[in-house]
Motif scaffolding. Structure first.
Motif, PDB file in Angstrom:
ATOM      1  N   PRO A 119      -3.465  14.626  43.386  1.00 25.81           N
ATOM      2  CA  PRO A 119      -2.323  15.010  42.547  1.00 25.81           C
ATOM      3  C   PRO A 119      -2.185  14.193  41.261  1.00 25.81           C
ATOM      4  O   PRO A 119      -2.346  12.978  41.277  1.00 25.81           O
ATOM      5  N   VAL A 120      -1.875  14.878  40.188  1.00 22.99           N
ATOM      6  CA  VAL A 120      -1.644  14.220  38.894  1.00 22.99           C
ATOM      7  C   VAL A 120      -0.458  13.266  39.004  1.00 22.99           C
ATOM      8  O   VAL A 120      -0.515  12.125  38.558  1.00 22.99           O
ATOM      9  N   VAL A 121       0.626  13.758  39.598  1.00 18.02           N
ATOM     10  CA  VAL A 121       1.835  12.963  39.802  1.00 18.02           C
ATOM     11  C   VAL A 121       2.299  13.122  41.249  1.00 18.02           C
ATOM     12  O   VAL A 121       1.782  13.958  41.986  1.00 18.02           O
ATOM     13  N   GLN A 122       3.289  12.339  41.647  1.00 21.23           N
ATOM     14  CA  GLN A 122       3.729  12.328  43.043  1.00 21.23           C
ATOM     15  C   GLN A 122       4.580  13.523  43.439  1.00 21.23           C
ATOM     16  O   GLN A 122       4.449  14.056  44.542  1.00 21.23           O
ATOM     17  N   THR A 123       5.481  13.939  42.565  1.00 18.25           N
ATOM     18  CA  THR A 123       6.494  14.931  42.952  1.00 18.25           C
ATOM     19  C   THR A 123       6.226  16.308  42.343  1.00 18.25           C
ATOM     20  O   THR A 123       5.397  16.464  41.448  1.00 18.25           O
ATOM     21  N   GLY A 124       6.968  17.306  42.856  1.00 20.51           N
ATOM     22  CA  GLY A 124       6.882  18.661  42.308  1.00 20.51           C
ATOM     23  C   GLY A 124       5.941  19.583  43.065  1.00 20.51           C
ATOM     24  O   GLY A 124       5.530  20.615  42.524  1.00 20.51           O
ATOM     25  N   TRP A 125       5.624  19.231  44.328  1.00 26.49           N
ATOM     26  CA  TRP A 125       4.635  19.999  45.098  1.00 26.49           C
ATOM     27  C   TRP A 125       5.238  20.803  46.242  1.00 26.49           C
ATOM     28  O   TRP A 125       4.508  21.546  46.916  1.00 26.49           O
ATOM     29  N   ASP A 126       6.544  20.684  46.472  1.00 29.84           N
ATOM     30  CA  ASP A 126       7.161  21.306  47.647  1.00 29.84           C
ATOM     31  C   ASP A 126       6.867  22.803  47.767  1.00 29.84           C
ATOM     32  O   ASP A 126       6.453  23.285  48.828  1.00 29.84           O
ATOM     33  N   GLY A 162      -0.989   2.802  34.690  1.00 31.00           N
ATOM     34  CA  GLY A 162      -1.632   4.109  34.688  1.00 31.00           C
ATOM     35  C   GLY A 162      -0.657   5.204  34.298  1.00 31.00           C
ATOM     36  O   GLY A 162       0.432   4.936  33.765  1.00 31.00           O
ATOM     37  N   THR A 163      -1.021   6.442  34.591  1.00 28.56           N
ATOM     38  CA  THR A 163      -0.209   7.597  34.234  1.00 28.56           C
ATOM     39  C   THR A 163       1.188   7.510  34.853  1.00 28.56           C
ATOM     40  O   THR A 163       1.325   7.244  36.051  1.00 28.56           O
ATOM     41  N   VAL A 164       2.209   7.764  34.058  1.00 26.37           N
ATOM     42  CA  VAL A 164       3.594   7.727  34.541  1.00 26.37           C
ATOM     43  C   VAL A 164       3.770   8.763  35.652  1.00 26.37           C
ATOM     44  O   VAL A 164       3.435   9.927  35.499  1.00 26.37           O
ATOM     45  N   GLY A 165       4.281   8.322  36.789  1.00 25.96           N
ATOM     46  CA  GLY A 165       4.522   9.237  37.903  1.00 25.96           C
ATOM     47  C   GLY A 165       3.376   9.357  38.890  1.00 25.96           C
ATOM     48  O   GLY A 165       3.549   9.938  39.959  1.00 25.96           O
ATOM     49  N   ALA A 166       2.198   8.826  38.540  1.00 24.38           N
ATOM     50  CA  ALA A 166       1.058   8.858  39.466  1.00 24.38           C
ATOM     51  C   ALA A 166       1.250   7.779  40.527  1.00 24.38           C
ATOM     52  O   ALA A 166       1.602   6.638  40.203  1.00 24.38           O
ATOM     53  N   SER A 167       1.013   8.117  41.793  1.00 25.32           N
ATOM     54  CA  SER A 167       1.245   7.147  42.867  1.00 25.32           C
ATOM     55  C   SER A 167       0.376   5.911  42.708  1.00 25.32           C
ATOM     56  O   SER A 167       0.803   4.796  43.023  1.00 25.32           O
ATOM     57  N   ARG A 170      -4.491  10.087  45.505  1.00 28.95           N
ATOM     58  CA  ARG A 170      -3.118   9.765  45.122  1.00 28.95           C
ATOM     59  C   ARG A 170      -2.149  10.446  46.077  1.00 28.95           C
ATOM     60  O   ARG A 170      -2.386  11.577  46.502  1.00 28.95           O
ATOM     61  N   LEU A 171      -1.049   9.773  46.363  1.00 29.59           N
ATOM     62  CA  LEU A 171      -0.051  10.294  47.296  1.00 29.59           C
ATOM     63  C   LEU A 171       0.864  11.332  46.651  1.00 29.59           C
ATOM     64  O   LEU A 171       1.014  11.378  45.427  1.00 29.59           O
ATOM     65  N   VAL A 172       1.475  12.148  47.492  1.00 32.08           N
ATOM     66  CA  VAL A 172       2.533  13.046  47.038  1.00 32.08           C
ATOM     67  C   VAL A 172       3.816  12.710  47.784  1.00 32.08           C
ATOM     68  O   VAL A 172       3.786  12.186  48.901  1.00 32.08           O
ATOM     69  N   LYS A 173       4.941  13.019  47.157  1.00 30.87           N
ATOM     70  CA  LYS A 173       6.248  12.871  47.785  1.00 30.87           C
ATOM     71  C   LYS A 173       6.931  14.237  47.769  1.00 30.87           C
ATOM     72  O   LYS A 173       6.900  14.940  46.760  1.00 30.87           O
ATOM     73  N   THR A 174       7.532  14.603  48.894  1.00 33.76           N
ATOM     74  CA  THR A 174       8.229  15.881  48.977  1.00 33.76           C
ATOM     75  C   THR A 174       9.713  15.637  49.242  1.00 33.76           C
ATOM     76  O   THR A 174      10.097  14.589  49.763  1.00 33.76           O
TER      77      THR A 174
END
Length: 330
Positions: free
Chosen positions: A97-104, A172-177, A122-126
Motif C-alpha cells: 500500500p502507498v499509504v496506510q488508510t483508505g482501503w476499507d 519517507g512518504t507521508v502516511g506510509a506505514s 507496508r501495513l494498512v489500517k482499517t
C-alpha cells in the motif's frame, strides 16, 4: 436385449470411474493461479529491485502467473488496480500500500468476490472493517525495529562526542506505514537519551531528488539559525544519496562533517560507505516473492498462516561494505 444391457453396463462402469477419479491439480490441468500485484511505484532502487525479483521468481512457478501494476505512488491508481483485479477474478490480490488508510471499501469488495488479499511491505489500517477478516496475512519487516537499529547505531557512533549532537531526519512518504514506523522507532530511542537531538524532520517522499531538495532546505535554515548539523537519519538510502549531493554542494563532506545512516541496503549505499560518505545502512529485505509463494501454497493447502510473516532487518556498518557490495543485487 443382451447387447443393450452390455452397452448400459459399460457406460455405468465408465461413469463410476469418473466419479471416483481424484480431481486433477492446477499443474495437471494446465490452469494457472493468477496473482494480481499492485506495487507502490518505482521511487527507489530498492523498490525497482523488489518488483524485479517478484516478477522473475513467480515467472519460474509453472502454475502461477503475475499481473503487475505500478501505482506510481498514487493511492487512486492502486485502488483502480485492485478493483480491476476483482473484475478480472484473479485468484489472489497482493499489494504494497502507498499509504496506510483508505482501503476499507476495496477490501470489502474483494471479500465479497471471495478473493484472498495479502498485504506486503507496508501495513494498512482499517476503520469500518476488521483487517483480520479481510486479509490473509501481512508479509514484511518490523520498521519500528529498523528505526531503533539506526538510532542505536548513531548513539554508539557519537558515544565520545560532546553534547549536543544535532540530527536531521528525512522521512519517507507521508502516511506510509514504513515512514510512520521508522520515525517512531528512531525517535523512541533518541528520546531515551540526552546527547542526540533531532533539530529538523521532514518528508523526502523516499526519492533521491526530494531528499536532495529537503536537505538543501535543512542546510540553509540551520545555517540561518546558527545550528550545525552533525548527523542525518534517512528513511531510505536513496534520499540519503540525494542529501549527499546537497551536502557536497554546500561545501561540506558527507561522512565527515555530517554522519549519514540510512535504510534499505541498496548498492548505492554500500558504494557510499566504501567511499566514506555513509556510516551505515539498515537492510530492508527485498525478496518478497519466496515468502509470498509459501503463503499462497499454505493457503491452498488450508494450513495455518500467521497474521504477520516477519522479515528480518540487518544492520551493515561501513566496515562491512567492501565485503558485502559484490553480493548486492540492487
Amino acid at each position: 436385449m443382451n447387447k443393450a444391457y452390455r452397452l448400459f453396463a459399460v457406460l455405468l462402469a465408465s461413469l463410476g470411474l469418473c466419479m471416483l477419479a481424484p480431481q486433477a491439480s492446477l499443474a495437471q490441468t494446465g490452469k494457472k493461479l493468477i496473482i494480481g500485484f499492485s506495487q507502490v511505484g518505482a521511487e527507489t532502487e530498492w523498490r525497482v529491485a523488489m518488483s524485479k525479483i517478484m516478477k522473475e521468481t513467480i515467472a519460474k512457478e509453472k502454475d502461477m502467473e503475475l499481473i503487475f501494476s505500478d501505482a506510481q505512488q498514487k493511492q487512486e491508481n492502486q485502488l483502480k488496480a485492485l478493483r480491476t483485479f476483482i473484475l478480472q477474478k484473479v485468484d489472489f490480490i497482493v499489494f504494497a500500500p502507498v499509504v496506510q488508510t483508505g482501503w476499507d471499501s476495496v477490501l470489502q469488495e474483494a471479500k465479497e468476490a471471495k478473493i484472498p488479499v495479502i498485504v506486503i511491505n507496508r501495513l494498512v489500517k482499517t476503520s469500518a472493517v476488521k483487517l483480520e477478516d479481510h486479509t490473509v496475512t501481512f508479509i514484511g519487516p518490523d520498521n519500528m525495529d529498523a528505526g531503533r537499529f539506526a538510532a542505536n547505531f548513531m548513539i554508539e557512533k557519537f558515544k565520545d562526542a560532546k553534547a549536543p549532537v544535532n540530527v536531521v531526519q528525512l522521512e519517507g512518504t507521508v502516511g506510509a506505514s514504513s515512514a510512520v514506523e521508522r520515525k517512531a522507532g528512531f525517535e523512541e530511542v533518541i528520546k531515551g537519551q540526552s546527547k542526540l537531538k533531532i533539530v529538523k524532520t521532514q518528508s523526502g517522499d523516499f526519492t533521491r531528488a526530494k531528499g536532495k531538495e529537503v536537505m538543501e532546505a535543512f542546510l540553509k535554515s540551520t545555517k540561518a539559525e546558527g545550528v550545525k548539523i552533525d548527523a542525518l537519519f534517512s528513511h531510505s538510502d536513496d534520499m540519503g544519496i540525494g542529501a549527499m549531493q546537497a551536502i557536497e554542494e554546500a561545501g561540506l563532506k558527507p561522512g565527515k562533517d555530517i554522519i549519514i545512516v540510512g535504510i534499505d541496503g541498496v548498492k548505492g549505499a554500500f558504494e557510499a560507505m566504501i567511499s566514506g560518505k555513509q556510516a551505515a545502512t539498515v537492510e530492508n529485505p527485498v525478496d518478497y516473492a519466496k515468502p509470498l509463494i509459501q503463503v499462497i501454497r499454505d493457503y491452498q493447502a488450508k494450513k495455518p498462516i500467521p497474521a504477520w510473516v516477519k522479515l528480518k532487518n540487518t544492520v551493515y556498518p561501513a566496515e562491512t561494505a567492501a565485503r558485502e557490495l559484490p553480493t548486492r543485487l540492487y
